[in-house]
Motif scaffolding. Structure first.
Motif, PDB file in Angstrom:
ATOM      1  N   UNK A   1       2.400  -2.654   3.071  1.00  0.00           N
ATOM      2  CA  UNK A   1       2.740  -1.492   3.880  1.00  0.00           C
ATOM      3  C   UNK A   1       4.120  -0.957   3.513  1.00  0.00           C
ATOM      4  N   UNK A   2       4.392   0.291   3.851  1.00  0.00           N
ATOM      5  CA  UNK A   2       5.711   0.877   3.592  1.00  0.00           C
ATOM      6  C   UNK A   2       6.848   0.047   4.178  1.00  0.00           C
TER       7      UNK A   2
ATOM      8  N   UNK B   1       9.422  -0.461  -0.798  1.00  0.00           N
ATOM      9  CA  UNK B   1       8.531   0.696  -0.842  1.00  0.00           C
ATOM     10  C   UNK B   1       9.017   1.701   0.206  1.00  0.00           C
ATOM     11  N   UNK B   2       9.685   2.706  -0.282  1.00  0.00           N
ATOM     12  CA  UNK B   2      10.312   3.718   0.557  1.00  0.00           C
ATOM     13  C   UNK B   2      11.510   4.259  -0.197  1.00  0.00           C
TER      14      UNK B   2
ATOM     15  N   UNK C   1       7.258   7.478   0.819  1.00  0.00           N
ATOM     16  CA  UNK C   1       6.464   6.447   0.146  1.00  0.00           C
ATOM     17  C   UNK C   1       5.640   7.033  -0.988  1.00  0.00           C
ATOM     18  N   UNK C   2       5.406   8.350  -0.957  1.00  0.00           N
ATOM     19  CA  UNK C   2       4.635   9.043  -1.993  1.00  0.00           C
ATOM     20  C   UNK C   2       5.428  10.226  -2.526  1.00  0.00           C
ATOM     21  N   UNK C   3       5.124  10.613  -3.750  1.00  0.00           N
ATOM     22  CA  UNK C   3       5.681  11.816  -4.358  1.00  0.00           C
ATOM     23  C   UNK C   3       4.534  12.586  -5.008  1.00  0.00           C
ATOM     24  N   UNK C   4       4.427  13.858  -4.717  1.00  0.00           N
ATOM     25  CA  UNK C   4       3.371  14.674  -5.313  1.00  0.00           C
ATOM     26  C   UNK C   4       3.676  14.894  -6.791  1.00  0.00           C
TER      27      UNK C   4
ATOM     28  N   UNK D   1      -0.674  -3.804  10.455  1.00  0.00           N
ATOM     29  CA  UNK D   1       0.018  -4.456   9.345  1.00  0.00           C
ATOM     30  C   UNK D   1      -0.009  -5.969   9.493  1.00  0.00           C
ATOM     31  N   UNK D   2      -0.036  -6.449  10.729  1.00  0.00           N
ATOM     32  CA  UNK D   2      -0.049  -7.902  10.962  1.00  0.00           C
ATOM     33  C   UNK D   2      -1.316  -8.554  10.433  1.00  0.00           C
ATOM     34  N   UNK D   3      -2.384  -7.785  10.285  1.00  0.00           N
ATOM     35  CA  UNK D   3      -3.624  -8.318   9.708  1.00  0.00           C
ATOM     36  C   UNK D   3      -3.483  -8.292   8.188  1.00  0.00           C
ATOM     37  N   UNK D   4      -3.208  -9.427   7.607  1.00  0.00           N
ATOM     38  CA  UNK D   4      -2.878  -9.473   6.183  1.00  0.00           C
ATOM     39  C   UNK D   4      -3.665 -10.531   5.432  1.00  0.00           C
ATOM     40  N   UNK D   5      -4.848 -10.881   5.937  1.00  0.00           N
ATOM     41  CA  UNK D   5      -5.683 -11.867   5.275  1.00  0.00           C
ATOM     42  C   UNK D   5      -6.838 -11.231   4.536  1.00  0.00           C
TER      43      UNK D   5
END
Length: 253
Positions: free
Chosen positions: A34-35, A64-65, A81-84, A219-223
């Motif tokens: 995640x960001x 990431x950011x 987090x993204x660039x066009x 985000x806490x779900x990371x399995x």
């Protein structure tokens, strides 16, 4: 856009594809990146003497950011987090990095959500059909605060979605093919205009979209269980795709 992604491939696979010598420490599988979290990026290696066996590239962890160098207070600056890809070379935030600090970001896939009015969002895991690794095109910036502390930051470049993904979202990450790694990373010889052709939608048959549950939303779900397929009750019909403009004709921006 790309707001979450996955890197579960073994360190050996990453090293082999990107020409990296020994990832230390070996990164663990990550199922819901995640960001603001650390991400693995690949940059050109140091210039080696003739005949040297030094690896052509190196890996590093960055935030990431993206933070441009001219930002005075990161707390007052939006999270980039993204660039066009269509405008990165001209935007004040990304122009310098697009010219001097292009990087590769290893990924085993990414997540996207199809949002339709009156319907619950459907999450998708979008992965390579062959189960391998892809390389997102990215930009790197080292931000230095007023006290002299430095932090390495990155953003993922995006482009128009290909036909396989356009019914889910109109954007997708720029995916750089292995044969183009060296040209993309060579910011000395190649200006942004020289690599513009690499920032195109990925081939339609490169990726597949797997519907998954809404566990990924947290985000806490990371399995690994968040990648388990589910029935896509909200998969749009061909008629719906045409009506929302994501059918035969793809948007450019």
């Amino acid at each position: 856009m790309c707001g979450r992604f996955v890197l579960t491939s073994s360190p050996q696979m990453v090293e082999a594809l990107f020409g990296i010598d020994h990832l230390e420490p070996p990164p663990p599988p990550r199922y819901n990146i995640a960001p603001t979290q650390p991400i693995l990026i690949v940059t050109p290696g140091p210039t080696a003497a003739p005949g040297s066996n030094a690896p052509p590239r190196r890996a590093m962890l960055v935030r990431w950011g993206f933070l441009p160098g001219w930002v005075k207070d990161p707390k007052d600056f939006p999270l980039l987090i993204n660039a066009r890809s269509e405008t990165a070379a001209s935007k004040n935030s990304f122009r310098a990095a697009m010219r001097h600090r292009r990087v590769l970001i290893p990924a085993s896939g990414f997540f996207e959500w199809r949002r339709s009015e009156g319907r619950k969002s459907q999450a998708y895991f979008i992965r390579p059909r062959d189960g391998g690794i892809v390389a997102f095109g990215g930009l790197l910036e080292t931000y230095a605060d007023a006290g002299g502390s430095e932090i390495d930051t990155a953003a993922i470049l995006t482009t128009a979605a290909n036909r396989a993904i356009a019914h889910i979202h109109d954007r997708m990450p720029v995916i750089i093919q292995p044969d183009d790694f060296s040209r993309w990373l060579d910011c000395i010889s190649n200006e942004p205009a020289d690599v513009a052709d690499l920032m195109r939608p990925a081939p339609d048959d490169l990726m597949e979209a797997i519907p998954i549950s809404d566990k990924v939303n947290k985000v806490a779900n990371a399995g690994p269980d968040i990648l388990e397929p589910v029935a896509a009750a909200q998969e749009p019909s061909s008629e719906e795709r045409r009506e929302d403009g994501r059918g035969e004709q793809l948007p450019l921006f």
